[in-house]
Write a protein that holds these residues in place. Structure first.
Motif, PDB file in Angstrom:
ATOM      1  N   PHE A   1       1.059  -1.215  -0.095  1.00 18.54           N
ATOM      2  CA  PHE A   1      -0.039  -0.206  -0.031  1.00 18.54           C
ATOM      3  C   PHE A   1       0.982   1.227   0.015  1.00 18.54           C
ATOM      4  O   PHE A   1       2.009   1.306   0.395  1.00 18.54           O
ATOM      5  CB  PHE A   1      -0.901  -0.096   1.251  1.00 18.54           C
ATOM      6  N   ALA A   2       0.203   2.443  -0.370  1.00 11.65           N
ATOM      7  CA  ALA A   2       0.887   3.547  -0.447  1.00 11.65           C
ATOM      8  C   ALA A   2      -0.393   4.567   0.276  1.00 11.65           C
ATOM      9  O   ALA A   2      -1.331   4.623  -0.118  1.00 11.65           O
ATOM     10  CB  ALA A   2       1.100   4.257  -1.605  1.00 11.65           C
ATOM     11  N   THR A   3       0.037   5.422   1.202  1.00  6.63           N
ATOM     12  CA  THR A   3      -0.897   6.092   2.211  1.00  6.63           C
ATOM     13  C   THR A   3      -0.246   7.534   1.942  1.00  6.63           C
ATOM     14  O   THR A   3       1.028   7.838   2.530  1.00  6.63           O
ATOM     15  CB  THR A   3      -0.888   5.631   3.392  1.00  6.63           C
ATOM     16  N   THR A   4      -1.126   8.770   1.455  1.00  9.75           N
ATOM     17  CA  THR A   4      -0.523   9.770   1.539  1.00  9.75           C
ATOM     18  C   THR A   4      -1.744  10.903   1.927  1.00  9.75           C
ATOM     19  O   THR A   4      -2.586  10.669   1.848  1.00  9.75           O
ATOM     20  CB  THR A   4       0.120  10.496  -0.110  1.00  9.75           C
ATOM     21  N   GLY A   5      -1.156  12.044   2.342  1.00 13.13           N
ATOM     22  CA  GLY A   5      -2.183  13.114   2.864  1.00 13.13           C
ATOM     23  C   GLY A   5      -1.398  14.424   3.475  1.00 13.13           C
ATOM     24  O   GLY A   5      -0.248  14.204   3.552  1.00 13.13           O
ATOM     25  N   PHE A   6      -2.300  14.946   3.880  1.00 13.51           N
ATOM     26  CA  PHE A   6      -1.861  16.191   4.783  1.00 13.51           C
ATOM     27  C   PHE A   6      -2.026  15.956   6.269  1.00 13.51           C
ATOM     28  O   PHE A   6      -3.008  15.554   6.653  1.00 13.51           O
ATOM     29  CB  PHE A   6      -2.331  17.541   4.206  1.00 13.51           C
ATOM     30  N   VAL A   7      -0.989  16.532   6.983  1.00 16.86           N
ATOM     31  CA  VAL A   7      -1.230  16.408   8.531  1.00 16.86           C
ATOM     32  C   VAL A   7      -1.107  17.860   9.220  1.00 16.86           C
ATOM     33  O   VAL A   7      -0.226  18.611   8.744  1.00 16.86           O
ATOM     34  CB  VAL A   7      -0.002  15.435   9.110  1.00 16.86           C
TER      35      VAL A   7
END
Length: 257
Positions: A137-143
């Protein structure tokens, strides 16, 4: 005819299970360990004493709750605790009859983070049956990070003398000056909030029908300056940002499998 209908129903039922293997709720829990970096460093007007980088370990961890809308795509809300630790050190020969000096600065920060992520998965093989399934899997986003604590210490040691901590930020002898007065509350040096971009690459190794071991490589990049506005008035000034790289080791539960 009834047998045919039963067989057709059974096929559709099992196809339905496969199609929804990653749909529904899932939750990850686990710690992270790696290197947290703060760069470029803020010298607070003491440009002559800009120190070399010495890496320091950092720790984190948290809970990630997601919902799968499709077999390969899910949306996740993460809540984490994350450290960013940085050490700087260097030696100087001031001259003018002064003794050689070694300087050391440490910065330790901790944040409570909340993020919104998209997780994209790909099954390795052709089956999710029980403990034989593995998916990458690849998980990406803003924090968004809220500063919980901050500590900054500056130490100077002259040849033959004991290392001492000096007030900071402020003037550092023998020939530097700073526009800032020393502070007793190190949190004042930094902004209360920062924005980061998150990337997580790993795999879900199914231990049984619902539970996986989830190792991954985690990276975070700060998108905003961590220095408080009143500590940006000196020249030259460069924005300081946080970076984290490490490994995440945890467990994921797929509730709807």
């Amino acid at each position: 005819m009834k047998i045919l209908y039963f067989k057709l129903f059974a096929v559709l039922f099992f196809l339905s299970l496969y199609a929804n293997a990653q749909q529904g709720f899932q939750m990850f829990v686990g710690p992270a360990i790696g290197l947290g970096i703060i760069s470029p460093q803020n010298h607070y007007g003491n440009e002559h004493y800009e120190l070399d980088y010495k890496f320091s370990p950092a720790f984190g961890g948290g809970i990630n709750i997601g919902y799968g809308f499709k077999k390969l795509v899910s949306l996740h809300l993460s809540t984490t605790y994350q450290q960013f630790n940085q050490k700087y050190a260097d030696k100087f020969s001031p001259g003018f009859g002064d003794l050689n000096q070694s300087h050391r600065k440490t910065v330790n920060q901790s944040y409570a983070e909340i993020g919104l992520m998209v997780k994209i998965t790909q099954l390795l093989g052709d089956s999710y049956i029980y403990d034989r399934g593995v998916q990458i899997f690849a998980t990406t986003g803003f924090v968004l990070g809220r500063l919980l604590s901050a500590n900054l210490h500056y130490y100077v040691k002259k040849d033959g003398m004991e290392e001492v901590e000096i007030p900071y930020p402020g003037n550092i002898s023998p020939y530097t000056s700073s526009p800032y007065q020393p502070t007793t509350n190190d949190k004042e040096l930094f902004t209360n909030w920062i924005l980061l971009w998150n990337l997580n690459l790993g795999m879900d190794v199914f231990l049984n029908e619902k539970l996986t071991f989830t190792p991954s490589i985690l990276g975070q990049v700060g998108l905003t300056d961590i220095n408080a506005k009143k500590y940006r008035v000196h020249t030259p000034y460069k924005s300081s940002r946080v970076f984290f790289g490490g490994i995440n080791l945890g467990m994921t539960v797929f509730f709807n499998r």
